[in-house]
Design an enzyme around this catalytic site. Structure first.
Site, PDB file in Angstrom:
ATOM      1  N   ASP A 138       0.755  -1.156   0.024  1.00  0.00           N
ATOM      2  CA  ASP A 138       0.128  -0.022  -0.060  1.00  0.00           C
ATOM      3  C   ASP A 138       0.929   1.438   0.091  1.00  0.00           C
ATOM      4  OD1 ASP A 138      -1.869  -1.859   0.441  1.00  0.00           O
ATOM      5  OD2 ASP A 138      -2.065  -1.780   2.523  1.00  0.00           O
ATOM      6  N   HIS A 280      -5.064 -10.690  -4.413  1.00  0.00           N
ATOM      7  CA  HIS A 280      -3.959 -11.086  -3.798  1.00  0.00           C
ATOM      8  C   HIS A 280      -2.781 -11.271  -4.762  1.00  0.00           C
ATOM      9  CE1 HIS A 280      -6.811 -11.068  -0.586  1.00  0.00           C
ATOM     10  NE2 HIS A 280      -5.664 -10.993   0.102  1.00  0.00           N
ATOM     11  N   GLN A 282      -1.499  -9.158  -6.428  1.00  0.00           N
ATOM     12  CA  GLN A 282      -0.681  -8.078  -6.374  1.00  0.00           C
ATOM     13  C   GLN A 282       0.384  -8.206  -5.275  1.00  0.00           C
ATOM     14  OE1 GLN A 282      -3.439  -4.127  -6.982  1.00  0.00           O
ATOM     15  NE2 GLN A 282      -4.425  -5.949  -6.118  1.00  0.00           N
TER      16      GLN A 282
END
Ligand code: F6P
Length: 362
Positions: A138, A280, A282
């Site tokens: 993030d 996910h 990523q």
């Protein structure tokens, strides 16, 4: 010296690379022993502590591997640990004692902002010598320009945009791609620019569907038969509502905004729309070269901080080099996208729409 290392929170690419760097620097540079604690702070609850000694030979070959050889979890907060009969219980004292049960002289905690905050509280309770290393796809932890895993996640999302472009063009469709990022739009912003999206929606910039659809109509008028919309998972719904769902354990999770946006676009423009939720993927896969470099630099520097006796510090990347900052400072503010960020300016300069253009009159 006995140095502990654990990975905490959601996994990402580059965790094994940083573990390897810690082991190599500790063993080859200082002759220290390194113990990998399994399943984040859960390993510190077991007696004996669930840990394994890591040697340079033992970590050979893990540099390009995704995931974490130590395992991790983003559940089981030590201060509100799930109790057998339901509810939660504070197990922080037992977990803090695990450090001493393992005979550690220092602990390196690899985690995002939530994990760093928890580890710091445990360190204060247990008298730990703690060093933090920031990791999160993030990229929302403060005081560092980059966290491990972000670059790889952006790479995955960018490849998805590239792939969507060609199928969108073949079918004359609007493709909506929902990406992760928790409460920040960093992945959407970078992947949207890198992939050449037409619209990027991020939680930091309120949007209107009118502005989004105006962009899509304008492209259609110019003869462009397809469009790509990248939307961050925490973008609010058209009425300003948070879009979440409850999983089987009653936990609230982000997910669904992509489908909602695609539906609204289809209704308002008549365009054939499809939605892809990247999820996910990523977080998995081999780290990019730059994530491997960042992880290696952070790992070496973290061990050097221990050697210098400087604790309660987090390594960070600032102005082209590794530095260290107080963990307290790093977790003090959430690093969302600044609407005045240079990359927001870049995207606008490329004609990418954020959905706030009608309000701004531009
Ligand atoms: O914080 C990393 C992250 O991947 C977020 O982008 C996402 O919202 C969340 O974790 C997903 O968590 P989980 O692995 O529990 O589904």
């Amino acid at each position: 010296m006995r140095v502990g290392v654990l990975t905490s929170g959601g996994d990402c690419a580059g965790l094994n690379a940083v573990i390897r760097a810690i082991v190599k620097r500790s063993a080859l540079g200082y002759g220290w022993h390194v113990y990998g604690i399994r399943q984040a702070t859960h390993g510190l609850l077991s007696r004996p502590v669930d840990a394994v000694e890591l040697t340079p030979d033992g970590v050979a070959g893990i540099l390009p591997l995704g995931g974490t050889l130590l395992g991790t979890t983003n559940r089981g907060n030590p201060f509100a640990y799930p109790a057998p009969g339901g509810g939660t219980v504070d197990r922080s004292i037992e977990i803090a004692a695990g450090y001493h049960a393992l005979g550690l002289d220092a602990l390196i905690g690899i985690g995002g902002d939530g994990s760093q905050a928890i580890l710091r509280r445990l360190a204060q309770i247990g008298g730990w010598n703690l060093i933090g290393i920031p990791k999160t796809i993030d990229n929302d932890i403060g005081s560092t320009e980059r966290a491990i895993g972000f670059g790889t996640a952006v790479g995955v999302a960018t490849e998805a945009v590239d792939r969507l472009h060609v199928t969108a063009a073949s079918h004359s469709r609007v493709m909506v791609l929902e990406v992760m990022g928790r409460d920040a739009g960093h992945i959407a912003l970078s992947a949207g620019i890198a992939g050449g999206a037409d619209v990027i929606l991020i939680p930091e910039i309120p949007y209107s569907l009118e502005a989004v659809c105006a962009k899509l109509e304008e492209r259609r008028r110019r003869g462009r038969n397809f469009s790509i919309v990248v939307v961050a998972e925490s973008v609010k719904g058209p009425a300003g509502e948070t879009i979440t769902y409850q999983d089987a354990h009653g936990q609230s999770r982000y997910g669904g905004i992509g489908a909602m946006i695609a539906h609204e676009i289809a209704i308002r423009t008549g365009a054939e729309t499809r939605v892809t939720v990247l999820g996910h993927v990523q977080r998995g896969g081999s780290p990019t070269p730059l994530d491997r470099v960042l992880a290696s630099a952070f790992g070496v520097y973290a061990v050097d901080l221990i050697a210098a006796g400087r604790f309660d510090r987090m390594v960070a990347w600032q102005n082209r080099q590794v530095v260290d900052v107080a963990i307290e400072e790093a977790i003090a503010h959430y690093q969302a996208v600044d609407p005045a960020d240079t990359l927001v300016h870049t995207a606008r300069g490329l004609g990418i729409v954020f959905g706030d253009e009608l309000q701004k009159g531009s």
